[in-house]
Design a protein around this motif. Sequence first.
Motif, PDB file in Angstrom:
ATOM      1  N   LEU A   1       0.842  -1.186   0.000  1.00  0.00           N
ATOM      2  CA  LEU A   1       0.000   0.000   0.000  1.00  0.00           C
ATOM      3  C   LEU A   1       0.878   1.237   0.000  1.00  0.00           C
ATOM      4  CD1 LEU A   1      -2.773   1.427   0.503  1.00  0.00           C
ATOM      5  CD2 LEU A   1      -2.302   1.165   2.935  1.00  0.00           C
ATOM      6  N   SER A   2       0.564   2.172  -0.858  1.00  0.00           N
ATOM      7  CA  SER A   2       1.217   3.487  -0.808  1.00  0.00           C
ATOM      8  C   SER A   2       0.113   4.531  -0.726  1.00  0.00           C
ATOM      9  CB  SER A   2       2.120   3.712  -2.021  1.00  0.00           C
ATOM     10  OG  SER A   2       1.380   3.678  -3.205  1.00  0.00           O
ATOM     11  N   ARG A   3       0.194   5.337   0.299  1.00  0.00           N
ATOM     12  CA  ARG A   3      -0.827   6.357   0.524  1.00  0.00           C
ATOM     13  C   ARG A   3      -0.430   7.641  -0.179  1.00  0.00           C
ATOM     14  NH1 ARG A   3      -3.251   5.826   6.369  1.00  0.00           N
ATOM     15  NH2 ARG A   3      -3.209   8.067   6.078  1.00  0.00           N
ATOM     16  N   ASP A   4      -1.404   8.311  -0.752  1.00  0.00           N
ATOM     17  CA  ASP A   4      -1.121   9.512  -1.529  1.00  0.00           C
ATOM     18  C   ASP A   4      -0.725  10.706  -0.673  1.00  0.00           C
ATOM     19  OD1 ASP A   4      -1.677   7.962  -3.658  1.00  0.00           O
ATOM     20  OD2 ASP A   4      -3.418   9.078  -4.348  1.00  0.00           O
ATOM     21  N   ASP A   5      -1.065  10.677   0.622  1.00  0.00           N
ATOM     22  CA  ASP A   5      -0.659  11.786   1.500  1.00  0.00           C
ATOM     23  C   ASP A   5       0.763  11.588   2.029  1.00  0.00           C
ATOM     24  OD1 ASP A   5      -0.989   9.766   3.350  1.00  0.00           O
ATOM     25  OD2 ASP A   5      -2.623  10.736   4.432  1.00  0.00           O
ATOM     26  N   GLN A   6       1.439  10.560   1.512  1.00  0.00           N
ATOM     27  CA  GLN A   6       2.825  10.227   1.853  1.00  0.00           C
ATOM     28  C   GLN A   6       3.017   9.884   3.329  1.00  0.00           C
ATOM     29  OE1 GLN A   6       4.776   9.740  -0.713  1.00  0.00           O
ATOM     30  NE2 GLN A   6       3.146  10.547  -2.002  1.00  0.00           N
ATOM     31  N   SER A   7       1.938   9.721   4.073  1.00  0.00           N
ATOM     32  CA  SER A   7       2.091   9.323   5.465  1.00  0.00           C
ATOM     33  C   SER A   7       2.374   7.825   5.520  1.00  0.00           C
ATOM     34  CB  SER A   7       0.839   9.669   6.268  1.00  0.00           C
ATOM     35  OG  SER A   7      -0.255   8.923   5.812  1.00  0.00           O
ATOM     36  N   PRO A   8       3.209   7.441   6.475  1.00  0.00           N
ATOM     37  CA  PRO A   8       3.469   6.010   6.582  1.00  0.00           C
ATOM     38  C   PRO A   8       2.192   5.319   7.055  1.00  0.00           C
ATOM     39  CG  PRO A   8       4.445   7.177   8.423  1.00  0.00           C
ATOM     40  CD  PRO A   8       3.878   8.207   7.497  1.00  0.00           C
ATOM     41  N   GLY A   9       2.019   4.157   6.628  1.00  0.00           N
ATOM     42  CA  GLY A   9       0.825   3.456   7.077  1.00  0.00           C
ATOM     43  C   GLY A   9       0.622   2.157   6.348  1.00  0.00           C
ATOM     44  N   ASP A  10      -0.087   1.299   7.033  1.00  0.00           N
ATOM     45  CA  ASP A  10      -0.406   0.004   6.471  1.00  0.00           C
ATOM     46  C   ASP A  10      -1.917  -0.157   6.336  1.00  0.00           C
ATOM     47  OD1 ASP A  10      -1.084  -0.045   9.107  1.00  0.00           O
ATOM     48  OD2 ASP A  10      -0.143  -1.977   9.538  1.00  0.00           O
TER      49      ASP A  10
ATOM     50  N   ASP B   1     -18.855   9.599   6.164  1.00  0.00           N
ATOM     51  CA  ASP B   1     -19.402  10.510   5.147  1.00  0.00           C
ATOM     52  C   ASP B   1     -19.170  10.006   3.713  1.00  0.00           C
ATOM     53  OD1 ASP B   1     -16.697  10.946   4.808  1.00  0.00           O
ATOM     54  OD2 ASP B   1     -16.768  13.096   5.217  1.00  0.00           O
ATOM     55  N   GLY B   2     -18.625   8.798   3.580  1.00  0.00           N
ATOM     56  CA  GLY B   2     -18.424   8.203   2.258  1.00  0.00           C
ATOM     57  C   GLY B   2     -17.070   8.488   1.631  1.00  0.00           C
ATOM     58  N   THR B   3     -16.216   9.237   2.308  1.00  0.00           N
ATOM     59  CA  THR B   3     -14.891   9.541   1.759  1.00  0.00           C
ATOM     60  C   THR B   3     -13.877   8.515   2.237  1.00  0.00           C
ATOM     61  OG1 THR B   3     -14.349  11.025   3.591  1.00  0.00           O
ATOM     62  CG2 THR B   3     -15.391  12.011   1.632  1.00  0.00           C
ATOM     63  N   THR B   4     -12.737   8.542   1.596  1.00  0.00           N
ATOM     64  CA  THR B   4     -11.645   7.646   1.950  1.00  0.00           C
ATOM     65  C   THR B   4     -10.321   8.382   1.766  1.00  0.00           C
ATOM     66  OG1 THR B   4     -10.699   5.454   1.570  1.00  0.00           O
ATOM     67  CG2 THR B   4     -11.383   6.667  -0.369  1.00  0.00           C
ATOM     68  N   GLU B   5      -9.253   7.728   2.154  1.00  0.00           N
ATOM     69  CA  GLU B   5      -7.920   8.286   1.950  1.00  0.00           C
ATOM     70  C   GLU B   5      -7.396   7.797   0.596  1.00  0.00           C
ATOM     71  OE1 GLU B   5      -6.732   8.156   6.659  1.00  0.00           O
ATOM     72  OE2 GLU B   5      -6.281   6.435   5.398  1.00  0.00           O
ATOM     73  N   PRO B   6      -7.059   8.704  -0.314  1.00  0.00           N
ATOM     74  CA  PRO B   6      -6.516   8.265  -1.605  1.00  0.00           C
ATOM     75  C   PRO B   6      -5.256   7.428  -1.411  1.00  0.00           C
ATOM     76  CG  PRO B   6      -7.111  10.576  -1.688  1.00  0.00           C
ATOM     77  CD  PRO B   6      -7.205  10.154  -0.241  1.00  0.00           C
ATOM     78  N   ALA B   7      -5.186   6.340  -2.135  1.00  0.00           N
ATOM     79  CA  ALA B   7      -4.056   5.419  -1.983  1.00  0.00           C
ATOM     80  C   ALA B   7      -3.992   4.494  -3.191  1.00  0.00           C
ATOM     81  CB  ALA B   7      -4.219   4.605  -0.705  1.00  0.00           C
TER      82      ALA B   7
ATOM     83  N   LEU C   1      -7.977   7.939  -6.490  1.00  0.00           N
ATOM     84  CA  LEU C   1      -7.236   9.177  -6.720  1.00  0.00           C
ATOM     85  C   LEU C   1      -7.752  10.369  -5.919  1.00  0.00           C
ATOM     86  CD1 LEU C   1      -6.803   8.816 -10.580  1.00  0.00           C
ATOM     87  CD2 LEU C   1      -5.171   8.223  -8.778  1.00  0.00           C
ATOM     88  N   SER C   2      -8.973  10.293  -5.414  1.00  0.00           N
ATOM     89  CA  SER C   2      -9.515  11.406  -4.632  1.00  0.00           C
ATOM     90  C   SER C   2     -10.369  10.855  -3.491  1.00  0.00           C
ATOM     91  CB  SER C   2     -10.346  12.341  -5.525  1.00  0.00           C
ATOM     92  OG  SER C   2     -11.558  11.718  -5.881  1.00  0.00           O
ATOM     93  N   PRO C   3     -10.595  11.645  -2.446  1.00  0.00           N
ATOM     94  CA  PRO C   3     -11.347  11.149  -1.285  1.00  0.00           C
ATOM     95  C   PRO C   3     -12.765  10.679  -1.605  1.00  0.00           C
ATOM     96  CG  PRO C   3     -10.207  13.168  -0.730  1.00  0.00           C
ATOM     97  CD  PRO C   3     -10.045  12.980  -2.209  1.00  0.00           C
ATOM     98  N   SER C   4     -13.385  11.225  -2.636  1.00  0.00           N
ATOM     99  CA  SER C   4     -14.765  10.843  -2.941  1.00  0.00           C
ATOM    100  C   SER C   4     -14.865   9.737  -3.991  1.00  0.00           C
ATOM    101  CB  SER C   4     -15.546  12.066  -3.426  1.00  0.00           C
ATOM    102  OG  SER C   4     -14.955  12.588  -4.591  1.00  0.00           O
TER     103      SER C   4
END
Length: 177
Positions: free
Chosen positions: A124-133, A140-146, A163-166
């Motif tokens: 997994l690579s997150r688009d906000d460049q934050s480390p995470g698994d 609200d139906g959004t997600t983290e782009p990844a 590509l986008s939160p929605s």
Amino acid sequence: MKKDAPNPRASVSSFILHPSSLSSAFTLIELLLVMVIIAIIIGEAVPNLRGFLIGSRLENAANNLVASCNYARTEAISQGRTYQISVDSNNYDILYEDVTQQKFVSAGTSIARHDSLGDIRVSLSRDDQSPGDHVNFYADGTTEPATFTLVQPNGGTSKIVCLSPSERFHVVKGETR
């Protein structure tokens, strides 16, 4: 007048003299030749089929991960709580946020745990460049782009992106970005 029984020699000689009267049959050489041709065709087709089956395993794993993302998003909206997909090298979990315990716990459904990726690795690579698994799905139906990347030992890869939160996660063909 009584008819005489046919002369066996006469019928053999007429058989030899008139080959069109022979019943059609294949010789041993003809049968062997056909078997060799079939063996060559099968020998050429089997490696191609193996590649097809390996590719379909990767495609199925990618489609299952997309379905899991859609499930997590739908559950987050309907339950009004955050869900997440947590990833390690060859499996992923669907978790939900337990507000009373202040932690994420397994969703406990048949779709929640996917150990069956076998030799397929997921990263997994997150688009906000934050480390995470993990990727969170909010009420609200959004997600983290990844981007999820599935990789087979033979080098086959598949990417699942949001590509986008929605936007929903989906399998992409070729390179992204």
